[in-house]
Every structure is written in C-alpha cells, then in structure tokens.
Design a protein around this motif. Structure first.
Motif, mmCIF file in Angstrom:
data_model
loop_
_atom_site.group_PDB
_atom_site.id
_atom_site.type_symbol
_atom_site.label_atom_id
_atom_site.label_comp_id
_atom_site.label_asym_id
_atom_site.label_seq_id
_atom_site.Cartn_x
_atom_site.Cartn_y
_atom_site.Cartn_z
ATOM 1 N N THR A 90 -22.486 15.370 -11.324
ATOM 2 C CA THR A 90 -23.447 16.020 -10.419
ATOM 3 C C THR A 90 -23.767 15.129 -9.222
ATOM 4 O O THR A 90 -23.395 13.965 -9.183
ATOM 5 N N CYS A 91 -24.500 15.710 -8.292
ATOM 6 C CA CYS A 91 -25.056 14.913 -7.196
ATOM 7 C C CYS A 91 -26.420 14.365 -7.612
ATOM 8 O O CYS A 91 -27.085 13.726 -6.843
ATOM 9 N N ALA A 93 -29.082 16.156 -8.309
ATOM 10 C CA ALA A 93 -30.208 17.057 -8.064
ATOM 11 C C ALA A 93 -30.444 17.981 -9.263
ATOM 12 O O ALA A 93 -31.593 18.241 -9.643
ATOM 13 N N CYS A 94 -29.338 18.479 -9.873
ATOM 14 C CA CYS A 94 -29.523 19.315 -11.072
ATOM 15 C C CYS A 94 -30.251 18.514 -12.158
ATOM 16 O O CYS A 94 -31.145 19.035 -12.825
ATOM 17 N N GLY A 156 -25.994 25.587 -12.061
ATOM 18 C CA GLY A 156 -25.693 25.225 -10.693
ATOM 19 C C GLY A 156 -24.315 25.618 -10.205
ATOM 20 O O GLY A 156 -23.410 25.959 -10.968
ATOM 21 N N ALA A 157 -24.191 25.540 -8.882
ATOM 22 C CA ALA A 157 -22.981 26.001 -8.202
ATOM 23 C C ALA A 157 -21.763 25.130 -8.508
ATOM 24 O O ALA A 157 -20.641 25.609 -8.447
ATOM 25 N N CYS A 158 -21.973 23.850 -8.817
ATOM 26 C CA CYS A 158 -20.822 22.997 -9.159
ATOM 27 C C CYS A 158 -20.220 23.448 -10.483
ATOM 28 O O CYS A 158 -19.017 23.688 -10.584
ATOM 29 N N LEU A 163 -18.612 25.598 -6.036
ATOM 30 C CA LEU A 163 -18.488 24.491 -5.087
ATOM 31 C C LEU A 163 -17.318 23.559 -5.385
ATOM 32 O O LEU A 163 -16.969 22.744 -4.549
ATOM 33 N N GLY A 180 -27.762 28.488 -8.607
ATOM 34 C CA GLY A 180 -28.631 27.656 -7.786
ATOM 35 C C GLY A 180 -27.982 26.334 -7.438
ATOM 36 O O GLY A 180 -27.023 25.928 -8.067
ATOM 37 N N CYS A 181 -28.539 25.685 -6.425
ATOM 38 C CA CYS A 181 -27.997 24.390 -6.025
ATOM 39 C C CYS A 181 -29.134 23.539 -5.470
ATOM 40 O O CYS A 181 -29.243 23.378 -4.271
ATOM 41 N N PRO A 182 -29.952 22.998 -6.330
ATOM 42 C CA PRO A 182 -29.941 23.131 -7.783
ATOM 43 C C PRO A 182 -30.773 24.329 -8.226
ATOM 44 O O PRO A 182 -31.591 24.832 -7.459
HETATM 45 S S1 SF4 Z 1 -25.063 22.440 -8.164
HETATM 46 FE FE1 SF4 Z 1 -25.877 21.542 -6.296
HETATM 47 S S2 SF4 Z 1 -27.603 20.321 -7.011
HETATM 48 FE FE2 SF4 Z 1 -26.336 20.729 -8.818
HETATM 49 S S3 SF4 Z 1 -24.941 19.014 -8.946
HETATM 50 FE FE3 SF4 Z 1 -23.913 20.564 -7.742
HETATM 51 S S4 SF4 Z 1 -24.365 20.018 -5.605
HETATM 52 FE FE4 SF4 Z 1 -25.825 18.936 -6.903
#
Ligand code: SF4
Ligand code: SF4
Length: 201
Positions: A90-91, A93-94, A156-158, A163, A180-182
């Motif tokens: 993840t980044c 944020a989730c 989330g979108a990842c 994504l 969601g993102c997140p």
């Molecule tokens: S879905 Fe969005 S917030 Fe969650 S890990 Fe992916 S980029 Fe980050």
C-alpha cells in the motif's frame, strides 16, 4: 473459571447488535452538493465501485449506501468477527484508515469486530494494496493458514485492480470489495458487517 463455565454452558458474554443502524455508526465525511463524477465512476445512474475513488466530491444518492459492493459470500456467524489485516503493497493510506477502527471514535469492538495478529485465528482476511513480489507468498500463506469458514475482503482501488496491474484476486479467492482510495473507516466497518451477515440497515 468463568471461561470454563462459559465454554461448558455456551454462555454469551457480550450481546453485539445483530443489525447495525446508520445511527450507530459515526458520521462519515459530509457529502457535498451533487456533482458529476470526474472519474467516470457513475454511468447511466449506476455507480461502478471499482472506478470510484471515494473522493467524496459528489453526493450520488447511493454514495453512502453503496460503498460496499459485491460481498458475494457473507459468513453465517453468530455475531463476532475476527479479522487479520494484511498490507500487500500500500501507500499506507489504507492502513491509516484501518488503524482508526480500533480507536475510541470508531471502536469496532463494541460491534464485535476484533483484529487478530495471526491468520490462524481469523474469519476474514482484510487486504489492501497492490500485491508485490515479496508479499504474494505471504498473502497465499496467510490465506492457507486461516481456518474454515474463511473470507477475503479487499480494500481500496489498489487491491481491486483499479490502480495496479495485479490485484488480490489474482492470487487468492476474493469474497468482497470495499471501494475507495482510501476507503473511509465507516465503509470498512460496513464491509465487515456485511461480510458477517450483519450489514447496516
Ligand atoms: S487504494 Fe489508494 S489509499 Fe489504498 S493503498 Fe492504494 S493508493 Fe493507497
Ligand atoms: S466519490 Fe466516487 S463517484 Fe463520487 S465523484 Fe468521487 S470517484 Fe466519483
């Protein structure tokens, strides 16, 4: 002593609500005036949750209700649920949103939702992120270690492939998505409740 008594007699120690009404969930972000979705997530009046980034720019009528989609296979559990959370790339944020769930504001324990540090005790594998080379074996192993019945909910979108090139369902069977993102903590709670067959009314 009370544990032994409870195990023998099947004493219910906590009475978590069977259904959870909107009023019992903390408010999500306030939604604003209706706007067109800049990401093309609304088509012919329908929301495509895989495209929705949960930016909360819109107030689509189904915006708050349809934030959890496609929970295909809810569990027929009594009331509590044990969750193992896994970040497969993840980044972060989730993760921050998931971390909110155990704090005093969202306080998911009062709803009978508990996080466990091991998949061996988990009913639900909650996964966020784009599966990386290093985490794919971990993801598969976590899934294998879970007892039946087990379910996988991706966040989330990842994780749902909107994504990233890879998605979680390329590696383990997925039973539901929270978009969601997140995704917001309330959306995650709704997803978990839905997975437990206790979706909010
Ligand atoms: S879905 Fe969005 S917030 Fe969650 S890990 Fe992916 S980029 Fe980050
Ligand atoms: S919340 Fe979803 S549907 Fe609404 S504007 Fe953002 S991406 Fe589009």
């Amino acid at each position: 002593m009370w544990i032994i008594k409870g195990l023998r007699k099947g004493v219910i120690t906590s009475d978590y609500p069977k259904k959870v009404s909107d009023e019992e969930l903390p408010p999500s972000f306030p939604l604003e005036t209706p706007k067109e979705c800049p990401f093309g997530a609304v088509k012919d009046g329908k929301l495509d949750p895989k495209k929705c980034l949960n930016c909360r720019l819109c107030n689509v009528p189904f915006g708050r209700k349809l934030d959890v989609d496609d929970v295909r296979n809810p569990l027929d559990f009594k009331r509590s649920l044990h969750v193992f959370f896994l970040d497969v790339g993840t980044c972060h944020a989730c993760n921050r949103e998931v971390a909110q769930l155990q704090g005093p504001y969202y306080d998911v324990h009062r709803l009978g939702i508990f996080f466990t540090p091991t998949p061996k005790h988990a009913d639900v594998l909650l996964v966020a992120g784009c599966p990386t080379d290093g985490m794919v074996p971990v993801l598969k192993e976590a899934y294998e270690l879970m007892p039946e019945p087990k379910r996988v909910l991706v966040l989330g979108a990842c994780a749902n492939g909107s994504l990233c090139r890879r998605k979680v369902e390329d590696f383990v069977p997925v039973d539901g998505y929270v978009s969601g993102c997140p995704p917001s903590p309330v959306q995650i709670i709704r997803g978990l409740l839905k997975m437990a067959g206790r979706d909010a009314e």
